[in-house]
Design an enzyme around this catalytic site. Structure first.
Site, PDB file in Angstrom:
ATOM      1  N   TRP A 142      20.525  66.578  10.449  1.00 42.10           N
ATOM      2  CA  TRP A 142      19.798  65.746   9.489  1.00 42.10           C
ATOM      3  C   TRP A 142      18.391  65.434   9.970  1.00 42.10           C
ATOM      4  O   TRP A 142      17.456  65.424   9.171  1.00 42.10           O
ATOM      5  CB  TRP A 142      20.579  64.465   9.140  1.00 42.10           C
ATOM      6  CG  TRP A 142      21.760  64.802   8.272  1.00 42.10           C
ATOM      7  CD1 TRP A 142      23.079  64.637   8.590  1.00 42.10           C
ATOM      8  CD2 TRP A 142      21.750  65.409   6.975  1.00 42.10           C
ATOM      9  NE1 TRP A 142      23.879  65.106   7.577  1.00 42.10           N
ATOM     10  CE2 TRP A 142      23.097  65.575   6.571  1.00 42.10           C
ATOM     11  CE3 TRP A 142      20.740  65.831   6.107  1.00 42.10           C
ATOM     12  CZ2 TRP A 142      23.451  66.141   5.341  1.00 42.10           C
ATOM     13  CZ3 TRP A 142      21.094  66.400   4.871  1.00 42.10           C
ATOM     14  CH2 TRP A 142      22.435  66.548   4.504  1.00 42.10           C
ATOM     15  N   ASP A 195      16.796  57.042   9.362  1.00 39.78           N
ATOM     16  CA  ASP A 195      17.738  57.519   8.341  1.00 39.78           C
ATOM     17  C   ASP A 195      19.113  57.005   8.756  1.00 39.78           C
ATOM     18  O   ASP A 195      19.702  57.490   9.722  1.00 39.78           O
ATOM     19  CB  ASP A 195      17.710  59.057   8.295  1.00 39.78           C
ATOM     20  CG  ASP A 195      18.753  59.637   7.333  1.00 39.78           C
ATOM     21  OD1 ASP A 195      19.540  58.873   6.748  1.00 39.78           O
ATOM     22  OD2 ASP A 195      18.782  60.877   7.188  1.00 39.78           O
ATOM     23  N   LYS A 204      28.038  57.462   1.664  1.00 35.93           N
ATOM     24  CA  LYS A 204      28.868  57.397   2.866  1.00 35.93           C
ATOM     25  C   LYS A 204      29.498  56.008   2.999  1.00 35.93           C
ATOM     26  O   LYS A 204      30.708  55.873   2.999  1.00 35.93           O
ATOM     27  CB  LYS A 204      28.061  57.737   4.125  1.00 35.93           C
ATOM     28  CG  LYS A 204      27.822  59.232   4.368  1.00 35.93           C
ATOM     29  CD  LYS A 204      26.978  59.921   3.330  1.00 35.93           C
ATOM     30  CE  LYS A 204      26.780  61.398   3.547  1.00 35.93           C
ATOM     31  NZ  LYS A 204      25.441  61.786   3.950  1.00 35.93           N
TER      32      LYS A 204
HETATM   33  C1  PLP Z   1      24.339  62.720   3.768  1.00 34.72           C
HETATM   34  C2  PLP Z   1      23.125  62.560   4.558  1.00 34.72           C
HETATM   35  C3  PLP Z   1      21.855  62.921   4.071  1.00 34.72           C
HETATM   36  C4  PLP Z   1      21.660  63.609   2.737  1.00 34.72           C
HETATM   37  O1  PLP Z   1      21.831  62.786   1.668  1.00 34.72           O
HETATM   38  P1  PLP Z   1      21.620  63.329   0.182  1.00 34.72           P
HETATM   39  O2  PLP Z   1      22.074  62.186  -0.624  1.00 34.72           O
HETATM   40  O3  PLP Z   1      22.450  64.565   0.015  1.00 34.72           O
HETATM   41  O4  PLP Z   1      20.184  63.606   0.000  1.00 34.72           O
HETATM   42  C5  PLP Z   1      20.756  62.705   4.870  1.00 34.72           C
HETATM   43  N1  PLP Z   1      20.873  62.134   6.088  1.00 34.72           N
HETATM   44  C6  PLP Z   1      22.068  61.781   6.586  1.00 34.72           C
HETATM   45  C7  PLP Z   1      22.141  61.153   7.945  1.00 34.72           C
HETATM   46  C8  PLP Z   1      23.223  61.975   5.845  1.00 34.72           C
HETATM   47  O5  PLP Z   1      24.425  61.613   6.350  1.00 34.72           O
END
Ligand code: PLP
Length: 366
Positions: free
Chosen positions: A104, A178, A202
């Site tokens: 990511w 993030d 999540k």
């Molecule tokens: C799932 C995830 C993403 C991507 O999210 P989207 O909603 O598909 O854009 C980005 N960063 C992390 C850490 C994630 O777990």
């Protein structure tokens, strides 16, 4: 059969939340409308929105000088929205620093390169992302607009168990995180961050909502190319209603926030998350059939990748798990093996059921 869903995302939601949403589906609180049918500017939805914002602010103790934005596009879109919003006040092209700890952060880097000079201050790619590069090795820029981390790498299974310090570790640049896959799973000090962002699917609610928590002084620095709907200033000035927000997703997120408060809040869920993760890692470490390849001090509490030492058993393992109602345990294709995601809504009973199965399978294949 009781089913436990270990999906990495979209992921399990608290059953109580789904039941409440089902009960309110056709008529929300006597309004005669489904939440999906309400104007986002009507008093009913405004009350849902304000309650969700208040509850999230309370759960994370978000200071008054931070805005909470409910946006769209997921974390991947926010990977572009962040640089577009944070570098406009600098001489162009501006420089931004990244710590590369997994899939990511690598995606975040790729996107930021469209809007800034990216300096990868440290990368764990050469160790297949099995640990977080130590702070003293970070090669930071002199005048970065911000330093970006991914607080929990959902695919690789590494998590920061400390917060980089702005004075000591980021050269004074604001810290951007993030937090898509570990927000609300542990107590955090929001004041240590300039920006926190997270896709909802999540630990928060359905896909389609992105939470952005941003310090006031970082708002209003967008590049001219930034789309209006993604300009934090316009979004903040309009209480996330510059354009139509993802109303139903915000409503479900609000129900999850209320559920989390009933669980005792973030500090209480953190203790349960630690207990769940310990249960699973302790068994993996004691086993001769399975292995976790992540350095102990940065193992994720949310996403636990593990491998069968004999990979020819993978299909049998997954089939047996499915028979027992243990779903979506297959690892991400880029990593292989297995992955158990054990977010807030996964009860400890689910982890116990998984460990029982791991033991049973190990006995059969000893
Ligand atoms: C799932 C995830 C993403 C991507 O999210 P989207 O909603 O598909 O854009 C980005 N960063 C992390 C850490 C994630 O777990």
């Amino acid at each position: 059969m009781t089913v436990f869903n270990f999906s990495a995302g979209p992921a399990v939601l608290p059953r109580e939340v789904l039941e409440q949403a089902a009960a309110e589906m056709l008529d929300w609180h006597g309004s005669g409308m489904s939440v999906m049918e309400m104007s986002h500017r009507g008093k009913e939805f405004i009350s849902i929105y304000e309650q969700a914002e208040r509850d999230l602010r309370e759960l994370l103790a978000v200071p008054a000088n931070y805005k909470i934005l409910f946006m769209q596009g997921g974390a991947l879109a926010e990977n572009a929205i962040v640089p577009m919003n944070l570098v406009g006040h600098k001489a162009q092209p501006a420089t931004v620093d990244f710590i590369d700890t997994g899939s990511w952060s690598a995606k975040s880097i790729k996107e930021a390169k469209k809007y800034a000079n990216v300096n990868v201050a440290a990368s764990a790619a050469h160790t297949k992302y099995n640990a977080i590069p130590e702070r003293h090795t970070w090669q930071l820029s002199k005048d970065a607009a911000y330093v970006h981390i991914c607080s929990n790498e959902t695919i690789d299974g590494v998590e920061y168990h400390y917060v980089p310090d702005v004075a000591a570790d980021t050269n004074g640049a604001p810290l951007v995180a993030d937090m898509s896959s570990n927000i609300l799973s542990r107590v955090i000090d929001v004041s240590k961050y300039g920006v926190i962002y997270a896709g909802a699917q999540k630990n928060i609610g359905p896909a389609g909502v992105t939470i952005v928590i941003v310090r006031d002084d970082l708002i209003g620095q967008a590049l001219p190319v930034c789309p209006s709907a993604f300009d934090w200033k316009l979004v903040a000035d309009n209480n996330s209603m510059y354009n139509t927000p993802p109303t139903y997703g915000i409503y479900i997120a609000g129900l999850v926030f209320q559920w989390l408060k009933r669980q005792g809040g973030v500090a209480a869920i953190e203790l349960r998350n630690i207990a769940k993760a310990d249960l699973l890692y302790d068994y993996l470490d004691s086993s001769s059939l399975y292995v976790s390849r992540i350095a102990r001090e940065c193992r994720s509490r949310m996403n636990v990748p593990f491998f069968l030492r004999d990979e020819s058993l993978n299909d049998a393992f997954l089939a047996g798990a499915k028979d027992r109602g243990l779903l979506q345990l297959k690892g991400h294709k880029s990593v292989g093996g297995m992955r158990a995601s054990i977010y807030n809504a996964m009860p400890i009973e689910g982890v116990r059921a998984l460990v029982d199965y791991l033991k049973e399978f190990e006995k059969q294949h000893a």
